[in-house]
Design a protein around this motif. Structure first.
Motif, mmCIF file in Angstrom:
data_model
loop_
_atom_site.group_PDB
_atom_site.id
_atom_site.type_symbol
_atom_site.label_atom_id
_atom_site.label_comp_id
_atom_site.label_asym_id
_atom_site.label_seq_id
_atom_site.Cartn_x
_atom_site.Cartn_y
_atom_site.Cartn_z
ATOM 1 N N ARG A 104 0.893 -0.788 -0.090
ATOM 2 C CA ARG A 104 -0.146 -0.128 0.111
ATOM 3 C C ARG A 104 1.245 1.233 0.306
ATOM 4 N NH1 ARG A 104 -4.986 0.010 3.987
ATOM 5 N NH2 ARG A 104 -5.679 1.990 3.116
ATOM 6 N N GLN A 105 0.235 2.314 -1.017
ATOM 7 C CA GLN A 105 0.860 3.829 -0.597
ATOM 8 C C GLN A 105 0.520 3.822 1.088
ATOM 9 O OE1 GLN A 105 0.805 6.210 -4.006
ATOM 10 N NE2 GLN A 105 1.882 4.466 -4.928
ATOM 11 N N PHE A 106 1.440 4.550 1.629
ATOM 12 C CA PHE A 106 1.128 5.875 2.892
ATOM 13 C C PHE A 106 2.115 7.311 3.028
ATOM 14 C CE2 PHE A 106 4.294 2.790 3.981
ATOM 15 C CZ PHE A 106 5.400 3.460 4.957
ATOM 16 N N ARG A 107 1.869 8.003 3.475
ATOM 17 C CA ARG A 107 2.423 9.198 3.888
ATOM 18 C C ARG A 107 3.540 9.539 5.238
ATOM 19 N NH1 ARG A 107 2.312 13.824 0.458
ATOM 20 N NH2 ARG A 107 0.117 12.649 -0.655
ATOM 21 N N ILE A 108 4.257 9.988 5.447
ATOM 22 C CA ILE A 108 4.730 10.194 6.245
ATOM 23 C C ILE A 108 5.136 11.926 5.795
ATOM 24 C CG2 ILE A 108 6.545 10.479 8.956
ATOM 25 C CD1 ILE A 108 6.833 6.968 7.377
ATOM 26 N N GLY A 109 4.779 13.069 6.366
ATOM 27 C CA GLY A 109 5.206 14.432 6.386
ATOM 28 C C GLY A 109 4.462 14.781 4.310
ATOM 29 N N VAL A 111 6.089 12.674 2.233
ATOM 30 C CA VAL A 111 6.966 11.372 1.798
ATOM 31 C C VAL A 111 5.424 10.618 0.917
ATOM 32 C CG1 VAL A 111 8.965 10.271 1.752
ATOM 33 C CG2 VAL A 111 9.043 12.071 2.486
ATOM 34 N N VAL A 112 5.750 10.802 0.198
ATOM 35 C CA VAL A 112 4.697 8.810 -0.059
ATOM 36 C C VAL A 112 5.837 7.566 -0.139
ATOM 37 C CG1 VAL A 112 2.956 8.461 -1.832
ATOM 38 C CG2 VAL A 112 3.289 10.400 -1.180
#
Length: 162
Positions: A104-109, A111-112
């Motif tokens: 899965r794709q996820f985001r931190i700040g 950043v993807v």
């Protein structure tokens, strides 16, 4: 065989109502060197983290994450205190099951990321944690991820499934 996207199992696996939080960030400047704890990091698309020895390396392991909730488990199984730098993962995340972010794709700040594979322990964990350290980490090693879209993130940023 791929999972049928219309199945009940696919629906259950896609349900992530909570968000996570970045608790710790570390960079590995070189092989067998002490990790550097940092407040923020820059992720490079299809690469790694600036300042990390894996920068520009394999895209599927551009960044490694481990779940904060697993640190006490690893400590109990290893019979010793466990600090994040000892486990050589880049990011410690709390509040979201990392394994659910595989594929899965996820985001931190800014950043993807794309979860690629479980981050299995390496043989160095036997030295780092003592006899049985490798087995103490099995099933608790975290997640490897590819950097889809670069940017920066910091301690306290949310981890959100996309």
């Amino acid at each position: 065989m791929p999972l049928n996207p219309d199945s009940e199992l696919a629906r259950l696996m896609a349900t992530l109502p909570q968000v996570g939080k970045v608790e710790w960030i570390g960079l590995r400047p070189a092989r067998e060197k002490v990790m550097l704890e940092v407040e923020s990091a820059e992720a490079l698309t299809a690469g790694g983290l600036r300042g990390d020895r894996y920068k520009g390396g394999s895209g599927k392991r551009g960044i490694t994450l481990i779940q904060a909730e697993h640190l006490p488990v690893i400590a109990a199984l290893a019979g010793r205190d466990v600090l994040p730098a000892l486990l050589r993962r880049n990011v410690v995340v709390s509040g979201i099951p990392l394994i659910a972010l595989k594929a899965r794709q996820f985001r931190i700040g800014d950043v993807v990321l794309q979860g690629t594979d479980p981050c299995d322990p390496c043989s160095r964990m036997e030295t780092a944690l003592g006899a049985g350290g490798y087995n103490a980490m099995r099933g608790h090693g975290g997640l490897c991820a590819r950097i889809v879209s670069g940017g920066s993130f910091r301690i306290g940023d949310e981890v959100v499934a996309l």
